[in-house]
Design a protein around this motif. Structure first.
Motif, PDB file in Angstrom:
ATOM      1  N   VAL A 105       2.244   2.249  -3.403  1.00  0.00           N
ATOM      2  CA  VAL A 105       1.353   2.936  -4.342  1.00  0.00           C
ATOM      3  C   VAL A 105       1.549   4.447  -4.260  1.00  0.00           C
ATOM      4  O   VAL A 105       1.312   5.174  -5.225  1.00  0.00           O
ATOM      5  CB  VAL A 105      -0.120   2.567  -4.047  1.00  0.00           C
ATOM      6  N   HIS A 106       2.030   4.906  -3.115  1.00  0.00           N
ATOM      7  CA  HIS A 106       2.196   6.340  -2.876  1.00  0.00           C
ATOM      8  C   HIS A 106       3.666   6.756  -2.891  1.00  0.00           C
ATOM      9  O   HIS A 106       4.069   7.709  -2.216  1.00  0.00           O
ATOM     10  CB  HIS A 106       1.534   6.712  -1.540  1.00  0.00           C
ATOM     11  N   VAL A 146      -7.394   3.162   1.027  1.00  0.00           N
ATOM     12  CA  VAL A 146      -6.215   3.857   1.577  1.00  0.00           C
ATOM     13  C   VAL A 146      -6.094   5.250   0.968  1.00  0.00           C
ATOM     14  O   VAL A 146      -5.814   6.237   1.670  1.00  0.00           O
ATOM     15  CB  VAL A 146      -4.937   3.028   1.317  1.00  0.00           C
ATOM     16  N   ARG A 147      -6.308   5.343  -0.330  1.00  0.00           N
ATOM     17  CA  ARG A 147      -6.231   6.647  -0.996  1.00  0.00           C
ATOM     18  C   ARG A 147      -7.275   7.616  -0.410  1.00  0.00           C
ATOM     19  O   ARG A 147      -6.967   8.787  -0.147  1.00  0.00           O
ATOM     20  CB  ARG A 147      -6.440   6.484  -2.497  1.00  0.00           C
ATOM     21  N   ASN A 148      -8.477   7.129  -0.193  1.00  0.00           N
ATOM     22  CA  ASN A 148      -9.528   7.987   0.376  1.00  0.00           C
ATOM     23  C   ASN A 148      -9.189   8.426   1.788  1.00  0.00           C
ATOM     24  O   ASN A 148      -9.440   9.565   2.177  1.00  0.00           O
ATOM     25  CB  ASN A 148     -10.869   7.242   0.377  1.00  0.00           C
ATOM     26  N   ARG A 149      -8.604   7.517   2.568  1.00  0.00           N
ATOM     27  CA  ARG A 149      -8.217   7.873   3.942  1.00  0.00           C
ATOM     28  C   ARG A 149      -7.096   8.909   3.929  1.00  0.00           C
ATOM     29  O   ARG A 149      -7.071   9.820   4.774  1.00  0.00           O
ATOM     30  CB  ARG A 149      -7.793   6.610   4.688  1.00  0.00           C
ATOM     31  N   LEU A 150      -6.177   8.799   2.952  1.00  0.00           N
ATOM     32  CA  LEU A 150      -5.108   9.796   2.825  1.00  0.00           C
ATOM     33  C   LEU A 150      -5.685  11.166   2.475  1.00  0.00           C
ATOM     34  O   LEU A 150      -5.244  12.196   3.024  1.00  0.00           O
ATOM     35  CB  LEU A 150      -4.110   9.355   1.751  1.00  0.00           C
ATOM     36  N   LEU A 151      -6.675  11.196   1.587  1.00  0.00           N
ATOM     37  CA  LEU A 151      -7.309  12.466   1.202  1.00  0.00           C
ATOM     38  C   LEU A 151      -8.095  13.064   2.369  1.00  0.00           C
ATOM     39  O   LEU A 151      -8.130  14.283   2.549  1.00  0.00           O
ATOM     40  CB  LEU A 151      -8.235  12.251   0.005  1.00  0.00           C
ATOM     41  N   HIS A 208       0.818  -1.219   0.000  1.00  0.00           N
ATOM     42  CA  HIS A 208       0.000   0.000   0.000  1.00  0.00           C
ATOM     43  C   HIS A 208       0.853   1.271   0.000  1.00  0.00           C
ATOM     44  O   HIS A 208       0.583   2.191  -0.774  1.00  0.00           O
ATOM     45  CB  HIS A 208      -1.002   0.017   1.156  1.00  0.00           C
ATOM     46  N   VAL A 262      -7.028  -0.669  -2.073  1.00  0.00           N
ATOM     47  CA  VAL A 262      -6.131   0.418  -2.503  1.00  0.00           C
ATOM     48  C   VAL A 262      -6.890   1.744  -2.527  1.00  0.00           C
ATOM     49  O   VAL A 262      -6.388   2.780  -2.068  1.00  0.00           O
ATOM     50  CB  VAL A 262      -5.525   0.102  -3.886  1.00  0.00           C
ATOM     51  N   ALA A 263      -8.108   1.721  -3.046  1.00  0.00           N
ATOM     52  CA  ALA A 263      -8.927   2.942  -3.091  1.00  0.00           C
ATOM     53  C   ALA A 263      -9.247   3.433  -1.685  1.00  0.00           C
ATOM     54  O   ALA A 263      -9.284   4.647  -1.431  1.00  0.00           O
ATOM     55  CB  ALA A 263     -10.214   2.670  -3.868  1.00  0.00           C
TER      56      ALA A 263
END
Length: 404
Positions: A23-24, A258-263, A20, A255-256
């Motif tokens: 990905v970033h 984690v991205r949403n939690r980062l945003l 994960h 994966v999506a």
């Protein structure tokens, strides 16, 4: 073209650290798993190409003459010339559609089966079309790797196919010498195997990172960072328990998430990802120092890193009750575990320190099995794609061959 039987194997993989976070833009460490996919290729003269994949219930045969007649249309208009040695081509949408026609699979065929057949046909036609005539072959591929568990089973399949087809067509030499039980190809030949295997992975996954096929080709441990892959020098072969919770997961959704939690929480999640990057780098440093005689304190560091990373992954929202249970069971036996791959279920790894008594290992395995999990003892840091002597097979291959 070679006439002898070829026996090839390639390992699966686990992500040690960095899932994960990679990905970033962070570092991930991937290691070869000592569970392998085996391929037996036997040239014959019956005018057919036979493919058997007993793990997923595939047994297909095609007439070489029919495949030969497709050669020009498969290449595409204006591309009738044969490729030069070492040329690696990428599948086009038109070729994929043509292969679907050639495959002749029923409409209700499972996706896994369909993609495995398409990858085989693409690699066979692309690699072998430099021959004066397409070869008649019998190919059997079987695996110790469960499909769809995040352990690189499709990459091991593609790597094994690429290595065997390139060797039988004499695009690369057979490295097996008289008296060898097994051997590996040169760096240059491995690079070509890896390039073709990546194209097989593209047939299966569309847009893969290239990590899985690289680990399966080179073996050992690899560092992946922003698209760049490099091998760790002489990583130790660590003993682990590999546990499959058998809980299905949706990698794309995880994966999506984690991205949403980062945003949503950038000031919270971004430092987590930075910390996970530091964990990967520290693990890389320790593995590089362990050598052939690791010190007990180095294993203690690896265990701490496993614990910290598992907590971080839970904080990212990719944990699961089954993985928590795995960690709790192994902790009760003094062992340290983390998820590997996408999370949300799937698989976990447990580090086994040297000197651990076998009864304790068996008790841990029994406790995990009692939870409904599949658990086995294996190792990481295994050798990459290899060719074996058919007359001096190890017990694992003998057992697999005996069932075919």
């Amino acid at each position: 073209m070679l006439s002898e039987v070829l026996l090839v194997s390639a390992p699966g993989k686990v992500i040690l650290h960095g899932e994960h976070a990679v990905v970033h833009g962070k570092v991930a460490l991937a290691v070869a798993l000592n569970l392998r996919t085996f391929l037996r290729l036997q040239p014959h003269s019956n005018g057919k190409v036979d493919l058997s994949l007993p793990n997923i219930g595939i047994k297909r045969a095609w007439d070489v003459a029919r495949l030969q007649s497709l050669d020009t249309s498969f290449l595409g208009e204006g591309k009738e010339e044969k490729p030069e040695q070492g040329d690696v081509t990428t599948p086009t949408p038109e070729q994929v559609e043509k292969l679907k026609e050639v495959a002749g699979l029923p409409d209700d065929c499972a996706v896994t089966k369909r993609l495995a057949v398409l990858a085989f046909l693409y690699l066979y036609l692309s690699i072998c079309r430099k021959q004066r005539a397409l070869p008649s072959l019998d190919i059997v591929v079987w695996s110790e790797l469960p499909p769809g568990a995040g352990l690189g089973s499709s990459a091991a399949y593609s790597v094994s196919l690429a290595a065997a087809l390139l060797t039988v067509c004499e695009e690369i030499p057979n490295p097996l010498k008289d008296g060898d039980c097994a051997n590996r190809w040169t760096k240059e030949d491995l690079e070509l195997i890896n390039k073709w295997a990546f194209q097989g992975e593209r047939m299966i996954h569309g847009n893969p990172s290239g990590v899985d096929n690289a680990v399966s080709t080179w073996g050992g441990a690899l560092r992946y960072h922003q698209g760049k892959i490099s091998s760790l020098k002489r990583p130790p072969a660590l003993q682990i328990l590999l546990t499959n919770t058998k809980v299905p997961r949706n990698t794309r959704a995880l994966v999506a998430g984690v991205r949403n939690r980062l945003l949503k929480f950038p000031e919270i999640v971004a430092p987590l990802l930075t910390s996970m990057d530091a964990i990967s780098l520290e693990c890389e440093r320790v593995l590089g120092e362990m050598g052939e005689a690791p010190a007990p304190e180095q294993y203690l560091v690896l265990e701490e890193l496993i614990d910290m990373n598992q907590h971080h992954l839970n904080a990212l929202g990719v944990g699961h009750a089954s993985l928590d249970q795995l960690c709790q069971v192994t902790r009760a036996h003094g062992l340290h575990s983390k998820l590997t791959g996408a999370g949300g279920g799937g698989c976990g790894i447990t580090l086994l320190k040297p000197g651990l008594e076998q009864p304790e290992v068996e008790a841990t395995k029994q406790a995990l099995t009692s939870c409904g999990f599949d658990c086995l003892e294996t190792s990481i840091g295994a050798p990459g794609v290899s060719i074996h002597s058919a007359t001096s097979l190890d017990s694992r291959v003998q057992q697999a061959l005996g069932g075919l």
